[in-house]
Design a protein around this motif. Structure first.
Motif, mmCIF file in Angstrom:
data_model
loop_
_atom_site.group_PDB
_atom_site.id
_atom_site.type_symbol
_atom_site.label_atom_id
_atom_site.label_comp_id
_atom_site.label_asym_id
_atom_site.label_seq_id
_atom_site.Cartn_x
_atom_site.Cartn_y
_atom_site.Cartn_z
ATOM 1 N N LYS A 101 -11.386 -18.791 11.057
ATOM 2 C CA LYS A 101 -11.788 -17.443 11.360
ATOM 3 C C LYS A 101 -10.881 -16.593 12.228
ATOM 4 N N THR A 102 -10.418 -17.338 13.135
ATOM 5 C CA THR A 102 -9.582 -16.860 14.186
ATOM 6 C C THR A 102 -7.775 -16.653 13.905
ATOM 7 N N ARG A 103 -7.663 -17.050 12.647
ATOM 8 C CA ARG A 103 -6.243 -17.335 12.272
ATOM 9 C C ARG A 103 -5.349 -16.388 12.694
ATOM 10 N N LEU A 104 -5.462 -15.225 12.659
ATOM 11 C CA LEU A 104 -4.450 -14.167 13.047
ATOM 12 C C LEU A 104 -4.433 -13.987 14.600
ATOM 13 N N ARG A 105 -5.489 -13.931 15.317
ATOM 14 C CA ARG A 105 -5.718 -13.690 16.848
ATOM 15 C C ARG A 105 -5.012 -14.896 17.707
ATOM 16 N N GLY A 106 -5.317 -15.979 17.185
ATOM 17 C CA GLY A 106 -4.406 -17.064 18.285
ATOM 18 C C GLY A 106 -3.200 -17.656 17.621
ATOM 19 N N LEU A 107 -2.398 -17.157 16.822
ATOM 20 C CA LEU A 107 -1.229 -17.495 16.286
ATOM 21 C C LEU A 107 0.007 -17.105 17.229
ATOM 22 N N SER A 108 0.607 -18.193 17.800
ATOM 23 C CA SER A 108 1.930 -17.603 18.750
ATOM 24 C C SER A 108 2.894 -17.354 17.887
ATOM 25 N N GLU A 109 4.026 -17.141 18.548
ATOM 26 C CA GLU A 109 5.353 -16.505 17.763
ATOM 27 C C GLU A 109 5.838 -17.735 16.966
ATOM 28 N N GLU A 110 5.829 -18.833 17.442
ATOM 29 C CA GLU A 110 6.122 -20.157 16.648
ATOM 30 C C GLU A 110 5.361 -20.307 15.616
ATOM 31 N N GLN A 111 4.150 -20.255 15.692
ATOM 32 C CA GLN A 111 3.233 -20.483 14.767
ATOM 33 C C GLN A 111 3.346 -19.311 13.519
ATOM 34 N N LEU A 112 3.881 -17.971 13.930
ATOM 35 C CA LEU A 112 4.150 -16.829 12.906
ATOM 36 C C LEU A 112 5.493 -17.116 12.236
ATOM 37 N N ARG A 113 6.268 -17.845 12.957
ATOM 38 C CA ARG A 113 7.768 -18.125 12.245
ATOM 39 C C ARG A 113 7.255 -19.258 11.095
ATOM 40 N N GLU A 114 6.582 -19.891 11.534
ATOM 41 C CA GLU A 114 6.231 -21.064 10.317
ATOM 42 C C GLU A 114 5.456 -20.435 9.268
ATOM 43 N N LEU A 115 5.059 -19.340 9.209
ATOM 44 C CA LEU A 115 4.240 -18.786 8.083
ATOM 45 C C LEU A 115 5.441 -18.432 7.000
ATOM 46 N N TRP A 116 6.569 -18.076 7.470
ATOM 47 C CA TRP A 116 7.870 -17.649 6.592
ATOM 48 C C TRP A 116 8.850 -18.590 6.381
ATOM 49 N N VAL A 117 8.308 -20.003 6.449
ATOM 50 C CA VAL A 117 9.428 -21.081 6.452
ATOM 51 C C VAL A 117 9.189 -21.597 4.885
#
Length: 191
Positions: free
Chosen positions: A175-191
């Motif tokens: 449920k908190t998938r976008l609120r708690g993502l760090s910059e590193e986790q956001l970069r992992e989305l695009w790998v």
């Protein structure tokens, strides 16, 4: 020169600033049930648009991720994007809804794209070309659109669509998938 209060109200109404600021760039979806979403659909030829189609689960039992429905929807989006000169920057087909990030040249072409993609998908799915359709409606609401103004909201929507696609492919939902993502986790989305 100071304007009187009634003159200011007339100017605000005339200029279109009397709308609720939160929904000024949104239209469709559940907003149509309230008075906030009944105006003209805001579209922009300069800014990207987040488009969401939501299906009725009772009408499409296998969902949009079923291979036949998935391929049909992708083929229709590509075909009519070319026809109406709409650029699809990103798309994510879920089991019960579709997210598309688009840019278009003309307002009339974008409106035609929304109408034709939704109509053609419903006709192909229910086979109304050869026989009439008497069952449930395919689409739950009218297409929801939101004009994305600025780079930060654009990045948020782009990451949101990418996260939805990864969740459709098997990533666990939170449920908190976008609120708690760090910059590193956001970069992992695009790998």
């Amino acid at each position: 020169m100071l304007l009187r209060e009634d003159e200011i109200m007339k100017q605000r109404i005339f200029s279109g600033l009397d709308t609720n600021w939160k929904f000024r760039y949104c239209h469709g979806g559940t907003l149509r049930k309230s008075s906030k979403g009944r105006g003209a659909r805001p579209l922009s030829t300069k800014d990207p648009i987040h488009l969401v189609f939501k299906i009725n689960k009772a009408a499409v039992t296998k969902g949009l991720r079923h291979p036949r429905n998935f391929n049909l929807m992708n083929a229709l989006m590509k075909k009519y994007a070319r026809k109406f000169f709409v650029k699809i920057e990103q798309a994510s087909v879920q089991t019960d809804h579709i997210h598309i990030l688009i840019r278009g040249g003309r307002r009339s072409a974008m409106q035609s794209f929304f109408r034709v993609v939704a109509g053609q998908f419903a006709q192909c799915l229910t086979d109304t070309f050869t026989k009439g359709h008497e069952g449930e409606r395919i689409w739950k609401h009218r297409p929801f659109t939101r004009v994305i103004r600025g780079f930060k909201p654009y990045r948020i929507v782009r990451d949101y669509i990418q996260l939805n696609e990864l969740e459709a492919l098997g990533r666990p939902y939170s449920k908190t998938r976008l609120r708690g993502l760090s910059e590193e986790q956001l970069r992992e989305l695009w790998v």
